[in-house]
Design an enzyme around this catalytic site. Sequence first.
Site, PDB file in Angstrom:
ATOM      1  N   ASP A 122       0.819  -1.210   0.000  1.00 34.29           N
ATOM      2  CA  ASP A 122       0.000   0.000   0.000  1.00 34.29           C
ATOM      3  C   ASP A 122       0.853   1.260   0.000  1.00 34.29           C
ATOM      4  O   ASP A 122       0.549   2.237  -0.688  1.00 34.29           O
ATOM      5  CB  ASP A 122      -0.923   0.022   1.229  1.00 34.29           C
ATOM      6  CG  ASP A 122      -2.191  -0.770   1.013  1.00 34.29           C
ATOM      7  OD1 ASP A 122      -2.285  -1.432  -0.029  1.00 34.29           O
ATOM      8  OD2 ASP A 122      -3.080  -0.728   1.881  1.00 34.29           O
ATOM      9  N   GLY A 172      -2.530   3.701   3.819  1.00 30.99           N
ATOM     10  CA  GLY A 172      -3.465   3.893   2.709  1.00 30.99           C
ATOM     11  C   GLY A 172      -2.986   4.836   1.629  1.00 30.99           C
ATOM     12  O   GLY A 172      -3.741   5.724   1.207  1.00 30.99           O
ATOM     13  N   ASP A 199     -14.565  11.291   0.770  1.00 29.16           N
ATOM     14  CA  ASP A 199     -13.823  10.193   0.157  1.00 29.16           C
ATOM     15  C   ASP A 199     -14.586   8.887   0.406  1.00 29.16           C
ATOM     16  O   ASP A 199     -15.396   8.797   1.334  1.00 29.16           O
ATOM     17  CB  ASP A 199     -12.449  10.126   0.831  1.00 29.16           C
ATOM     18  CG  ASP A 199     -11.427   9.284   0.086  1.00 29.16           C
ATOM     19  OD1 ASP A 199     -10.572   9.873  -0.587  1.00 29.16           O
ATOM     20  OD2 ASP A 199     -11.466   8.051   0.217  1.00 29.16           O
ATOM     21  N   HIS A 201     -13.250   6.292   1.581  1.00 25.61           N
ATOM     22  CA  HIS A 201     -12.660   5.693   2.777  1.00 25.61           C
ATOM     23  C   HIS A 201     -12.723   6.650   3.963  1.00 25.61           C
ATOM     24  O   HIS A 201     -12.661   7.870   3.806  1.00 25.61           O
ATOM     25  CB  HIS A 201     -11.204   5.295   2.504  1.00 25.61           C
ATOM     26  CG  HIS A 201     -11.067   4.331   1.369  1.00 25.61           C
ATOM     27  ND1 HIS A 201     -10.879   4.738   0.062  1.00 25.61           N
ATOM     28  CD2 HIS A 201     -11.083   2.975   1.345  1.00 25.61           C
ATOM     29  CE1 HIS A 201     -10.805   3.669  -0.721  1.00 25.61           C
ATOM     30  NE2 HIS A 201     -10.918   2.597   0.035  1.00 25.61           N
ATOM     31  N   HIS A 202     -12.825   6.083   5.137  1.00 27.44           N
ATOM     32  CA  HIS A 202     -12.900   6.870   6.364  1.00 27.44           C
ATOM     33  C   HIS A 202     -11.654   7.724   6.549  1.00 27.44           C
ATOM     34  O   HIS A 202     -10.531   7.248   6.379  1.00 27.44           O
ATOM     35  CB  HIS A 202     -13.064   5.911   7.556  1.00 27.44           C
ATOM     36  CG  HIS A 202     -13.107   6.598   8.874  1.00 27.44           C
ATOM     37  ND1 HIS A 202     -12.350   6.189   9.951  1.00 27.44           N
ATOM     38  CD2 HIS A 202     -13.809   7.680   9.299  1.00 27.44           C
ATOM     39  CE1 HIS A 202     -12.601   6.972  10.990  1.00 27.44           C
ATOM     40  NE2 HIS A 202     -13.476   7.897  10.609  1.00 27.44           N
ATOM     41  N   ASP A 288     -12.763   8.754  -5.153  1.00 29.35           N
ATOM     42  CA  ASP A 288     -13.064   7.322  -5.197  1.00 29.35           C
ATOM     43  C   ASP A 288     -14.483   7.023  -4.749  1.00 29.35           C
ATOM     44  O   ASP A 288     -14.938   5.872  -4.826  1.00 29.35           O
ATOM     45  CB  ASP A 288     -12.057   6.507  -4.388  1.00 29.35           C
ATOM     46  CG  ASP A 288     -11.808   7.058  -3.004  1.00 29.35           C
ATOM     47  OD1 ASP A 288     -12.423   8.074  -2.637  1.00 29.35           O
ATOM     48  OD2 ASP A 288     -10.975   6.481  -2.264  1.00 29.35           O
ATOM     49  N   TYR A 327      -9.082   6.527  -8.197  1.00 25.43           N
ATOM     50  CA  TYR A 327      -8.180   5.578  -8.832  1.00 25.43           C
ATOM     51  C   TYR A 327      -8.561   5.249 -10.270  1.00 25.43           C
ATOM     52  O   TYR A 327      -8.046   4.296 -10.843  1.00 25.43           O
ATOM     53  CB  TYR A 327      -8.077   4.328  -7.946  1.00 25.43           C
ATOM     54  CG  TYR A 327      -7.739   4.742  -6.530  1.00 25.43           C
ATOM     55  CD1 TYR A 327      -6.473   5.235  -6.230  1.00 25.43           C
ATOM     56  CD2 TYR A 327      -8.708   4.762  -5.538  1.00 25.43           C
ATOM     57  CE1 TYR A 327      -6.170   5.695  -4.958  1.00 25.43           C
ATOM     58  CE2 TYR A 327      -8.416   5.211  -4.258  1.00 25.43           C
ATOM     59  CZ  TYR A 327      -7.143   5.685  -3.980  1.00 25.43           C
ATOM     60  OH  TYR A 327      -6.843   6.154  -2.725  1.00 25.43           O
TER      61      TYR A 327
END
Length: 453
Positions: A122, A172, A199, A201-202, A288, A327
């Site tokens: 990652d 990340g 986003d 993600h958190h 994303d 992405y």
Amino acid sequence: MSEVISEITFFKDKKSEEKTPLYQSKLSSYSPNVSYHYNPRVSEYHYGVKHPMKPFRLMLTDHLVIGYKLYEKMDLYTPKPASKDELLEFHSNDYIEFLERVTPDNSNKFAQQLKDFNIGDDCPVFDGLYDYSRLYSGASLDATEKLIQGNSDIAINWSGGLHHAKKFEPSGFCYVNDIVLSILNLLRYHPRVLYIDIDLHHGDGVQEAFYNSDRVMSVSFHKYNGLFFPGTGNLDESGVGRGKNYSLNIPLNDGIDDESYIRLFKSIMEPLITSFKPTAIVQQCGADSLGHDRLGCFNLNIKAHGECVNFIKSFGLPLLVLGGGGYTPRNVSRLWCYETSIMTDVNLDSKLPESLPFRNYFNPDCSLHPNLGDKLDNKNTKKYLENVKAKCLEQIRFLNGAPSVQMNEIPPDFKKLTPEEEAEINELNNDGNNEDRIMRDIKDEARNGELVE
């Protein structure tokens, strides 16, 4: 002989057409001064051929902004890299020194540090890693300074927004947390800062940094099931100590659509802003959360994502706008160009400019607004979303209005936690199996030709 009178009184030649902007200014009661902070060098770095993070998406975004001539509506800055001392305002000295020294060629000499600092698939070691981190962080700090000085009402840095990085390690795809650095800077002059994260993600790195502070309200809309990276962001993560109820999480399931997302976003953010009364706002606009993202699982279209940004802009508060995840580079650049147009109060032609470099990259439609909302079924039932909304509004009621601040305490010593607070944060980070908390295996997700896509 009857005279034929043409209705056209002005004929554009080729040069005139090339100089005509592909935008129309809106009539708005709020016309902010907008600044755009971009260092072209930041798009030159490369995480690796199979890695989903592609910094060249920033070059595509810049090409779109230039192609639509949006630079005419903004103050443009080429920011300098952040200094080491600026990075140390949040990150630990040993971690920053590691980033400064490690390279792909000498990484074998740092075997223990690679393990200690969570370096892996990652967060790989790549050429120029430290300089890359300084560039995107420097742009965020430069944007923050323009807000503090009153030179800008809205400041944009699409290269920033790397919200996962922690004080002692990367996470990340994020190495330096430019958001935390920017908020710390704002807190020197602003009593209360609202952080909003849309986003996929958190925004765990930002939440953790201010988990015990009542001067930063951290709000994150994201996918959550306990396993999806980073594994945090449930409703019950609301802060500790003085920061109790000042972290607000909105966990969502796969496939949320435009209408559901916008309605939920506005119904939560309006009462929150009214209650917390921020004097500055930082919005992370991770792309994303769009539909058709390579690592994504939502059904949002570009206009819906942009409507959330437009809604926050409408409050007229000093606003720092940052990038984040994303992405599928062509859609990332479309989104951030469109949101730049929102900040600058213009409407864009949906057809991409003919003179745009890499225009074939946006085939087959060459449109600013492709349909991205048809990939997944919406697993967010009306009952589920109403339940989430009710719990969030209940937490907002506990805020009891904006906290008072003694300005001689700025910035707060947010690093000092009680043993109980430290234990609660550690439990939050260690809950569950870390091996189950990875994004998708980036090796399995890699496609042929990803480098040139």
